[in-house]
Design a protein around this motif. Structure first.
Motif, mmCIF file in Angstrom:
data_model
loop_
_atom_site.group_PDB
_atom_site.id
_atom_site.type_symbol
_atom_site.label_atom_id
_atom_site.label_comp_id
_atom_site.label_asym_id
_atom_site.label_seq_id
_atom_site.Cartn_x
_atom_site.Cartn_y
_atom_site.Cartn_z
ATOM 1 N N LEU A 138 0.836 -1.207 0.000
ATOM 2 C CA LEU A 138 0.000 0.000 0.000
ATOM 3 C C LEU A 138 0.871 1.258 0.000
ATOM 4 O O LEU A 138 0.524 2.257 -0.630
ATOM 5 C CB LEU A 138 -0.946 0.007 1.200
ATOM 6 C CG LEU A 138 -2.061 -1.035 1.183
ATOM 7 C CD1 LEU A 138 -2.876 -0.967 2.467
ATOM 8 C CD2 LEU A 138 -2.968 -0.864 -0.027
ATOM 9 N N ARG A 139 1.997 1.205 0.705
ATOM 10 C CA ARG A 139 2.923 2.338 0.726
ATOM 11 C C ARG A 139 3.402 2.631 -0.699
ATOM 12 O O ARG A 139 3.480 3.783 -1.106
ATOM 13 C CB ARG A 139 4.112 2.025 1.637
ATOM 14 C CG ARG A 139 4.943 3.214 2.007
ATOM 15 C CD ARG A 139 6.015 2.892 3.063
ATOM 16 N NE ARG A 139 5.440 2.322 4.266
ATOM 17 C CZ ARG A 139 5.705 1.088 4.726
ATOM 18 N NH1 ARG A 139 6.545 0.312 4.089
ATOM 19 N NH2 ARG A 139 5.138 0.638 5.814
ATOM 20 N N PHE A 142 0.856 4.582 -2.460
ATOM 21 C CA PHE A 142 0.468 5.812 -1.777
ATOM 22 C C PHE A 142 -0.924 5.717 -1.150
ATOM 23 O O PHE A 142 -1.700 6.666 -1.175
ATOM 24 C CB PHE A 142 0.556 7.019 -2.729
ATOM 25 C CG PHE A 142 1.912 7.178 -3.340
ATOM 26 C CD1 PHE A 142 2.948 7.744 -2.620
ATOM 27 C CD2 PHE A 142 2.164 6.728 -4.624
ATOM 28 C CE1 PHE A 142 4.206 7.868 -3.172
ATOM 29 C CE2 PHE A 142 3.420 6.846 -5.185
ATOM 30 C CZ PHE A 142 4.449 7.422 -4.454
ATOM 31 N N SER A 143 -1.250 4.552 -0.604
ATOM 32 C CA SER A 143 -2.550 4.403 0.062
ATOM 33 C C SER A 143 -2.413 3.644 1.380
ATOM 34 O O SER A 143 -3.332 2.980 1.817
ATOM 35 C CB SER A 143 -3.551 3.696 -0.862
ATOM 36 O OG SER A 143 -3.089 2.405 -1.209
ATOM 37 N N GLU A 144 -1.257 3.795 2.035
ATOM 38 C CA GLU A 144 -1.015 3.076 3.282
ATOM 39 C C GLU A 144 -1.917 3.550 4.423
ATOM 40 O O GLU A 144 -2.096 2.837 5.409
ATOM 41 C CB GLU A 144 0.453 3.184 3.698
ATOM 42 C CG GLU A 144 0.882 4.595 4.059
ATOM 43 C CD GLU A 144 2.376 4.739 4.202
ATOM 44 O OE1 GLU A 144 2.955 4.146 5.125
ATOM 45 O OE2 GLU A 144 2.961 5.438 3.365
ATOM 46 N N GLU A 145 -2.519 4.741 4.275
ATOM 47 C CA GLU A 145 -3.406 5.234 5.327
ATOM 48 C C GLU A 145 -4.587 4.289 5.558
ATOM 49 O O GLU A 145 -5.116 4.211 6.661
ATOM 50 C CB GLU A 145 -3.904 6.654 5.021
ATOM 51 C CG GLU A 145 -4.876 6.785 3.870
ATOM 52 C CD GLU A 145 -4.215 6.806 2.488
ATOM 53 O OE1 GLU A 145 -4.965 6.815 1.500
ATOM 54 O OE2 GLU A 145 -2.975 6.795 2.396
ATOM 55 N N ASN A 146 -4.981 3.550 4.524
ATOM 56 C CA ASN A 146 -6.107 2.626 4.685
ATOM 57 C C ASN A 146 -5.790 1.532 5.700
ATOM 58 O O ASN A 146 -6.578 1.275 6.613
ATOM 59 C CB ASN A 146 -6.494 2.010 3.337
ATOM 60 C CG ASN A 146 -7.065 3.040 2.393
ATOM 61 O OD1 ASN A 146 -7.659 4.029 2.812
ATOM 62 N ND2 ASN A 146 -6.870 2.842 1.111
ATOM 63 N N LYS A 175 -11.735 -4.756 -2.372
ATOM 64 C CA LYS A 175 -12.161 -4.667 -3.772
ATOM 65 C C LYS A 175 -11.064 -4.099 -4.674
ATOM 66 O O LYS A 175 -10.907 -4.517 -5.815
ATOM 67 C CB LYS A 175 -13.415 -3.779 -3.842
ATOM 68 C CG LYS A 175 -14.014 -3.617 -5.231
ATOM 69 C CD LYS A 175 -15.161 -2.643 -5.205
ATOM 70 C CE LYS A 175 -14.595 -1.282 -5.374
ATOM 71 N NZ LYS A 175 -15.224 -0.112 -5.405
ATOM 72 N N ASP A 176 -10.295 -3.157 -4.151
ATOM 73 C CA ASP A 176 -9.360 -2.408 -4.980
ATOM 74 C C ASP A 176 -7.901 -2.839 -4.784
ATOM 75 O O ASP A 176 -7.224 -3.179 -5.741
ATOM 76 C CB ASP A 176 -9.522 -0.917 -4.650
ATOM 77 C CG ASP A 176 -8.788 -0.014 -5.607
ATOM 78 O OD1 ASP A 176 -8.898 -0.251 -6.825
ATOM 79 O OD2 ASP A 176 -8.108 0.917 -5.143
ATOM 80 N N SER A 177 -7.421 -2.817 -3.559
ATOM 81 C CA SER A 177 -5.998 -3.053 -3.290
ATOM 82 C C SER A 177 -5.615 -4.526 -3.282
ATOM 83 O O SER A 177 -4.565 -4.889 -3.808
ATOM 84 C CB SER A 177 -5.604 -2.422 -1.956
ATOM 85 O OG SER A 177 -5.895 -1.049 -1.955
#
Length: 177
Positions: free
Chosen positions: A82-83, A86-90, A164-166
């Motif tokens: 995820l990092r 750029f979506s590690e906040e999830n 669904k996405d990652s």
């Protein structure tokens, strides 16, 4: 004038993806190199490495984000992925919610709720997660009197987004191979 990404040649899109990946790598490196510039008197002890799962266990993650997130090695691998996107906040939000639900003291719960709200939920939060206005409003209402379920709706939305996405991309890049 601009017709969006579809108007760009395929090679430009591929090059943009390469640049994004390289930037992600570069953005991660200063953390480790800063120690050479400003050494710490005592480096904090690193947590023990999570034990690598069996291939059978790792294969189960393809179909179960929940199993992936509950395994320390799986969670670390997924967070790293995820990092790079750029979506590690999830994942950070999901982990923070899991920790929050285990809190017994009402005072600590209120403190953690405020911190999670300020870090992930409020508009322009440093690690703002992508939730709809309705979910944000329900979460804010729940925080008037914090309870273990205050973040449940938002956490479920983020879980569904990751599932669904990652997760399919995580599996597709062969992390589980």
């Amino acid at each position: 004038m601009c017709k969006g990404l579809a108007a760009l040649p395929h090679t430009c899109l591929e090059r943009a993806k390469e640049i994004k990946t390289k930037l992600g790598t570069l953005l991660q490196k200063p953390d480790s190199t800063i120690d050479f510039i400003i050494p710490y008197p005592e480096k904090p002890e690193k947590p023990p490495k999570a034990q690598k799962p069996s291939p059978e266990e790792a294969l189960q993650w393809r179909d179960s984000l929940e199993k992936l997130l509950q395994n320390p090695y799986g969670l670390a691998s997924f967070r790293s992925f995820l990092r790079s996107e750029f979506s590690e906040e999830n994942a950070e939000f999901w982990v923070a919610c899991e920790d929050y639900k285990k809190t017994k003291s009402p005072v600590k719960m209120a403190e953690k709720a405020k911190k999670i709200y300020e870090e992930f939920i409020q508009t322009e939060a440093p690690k703002e997660v992508n939730i709809d206005h309705f979910t944000k409003a329900v979460t804010m209402k729940n925080l008037v009197e914090p309870s273990p379920t205050s973040f449940d709706m938002a956490q479920k939305r983020i879980f569904a987004l990751m599932e669904k996405d990652s997760l399919p991309r995580f599996v597709a890049v062969g992390v589980l191979s």
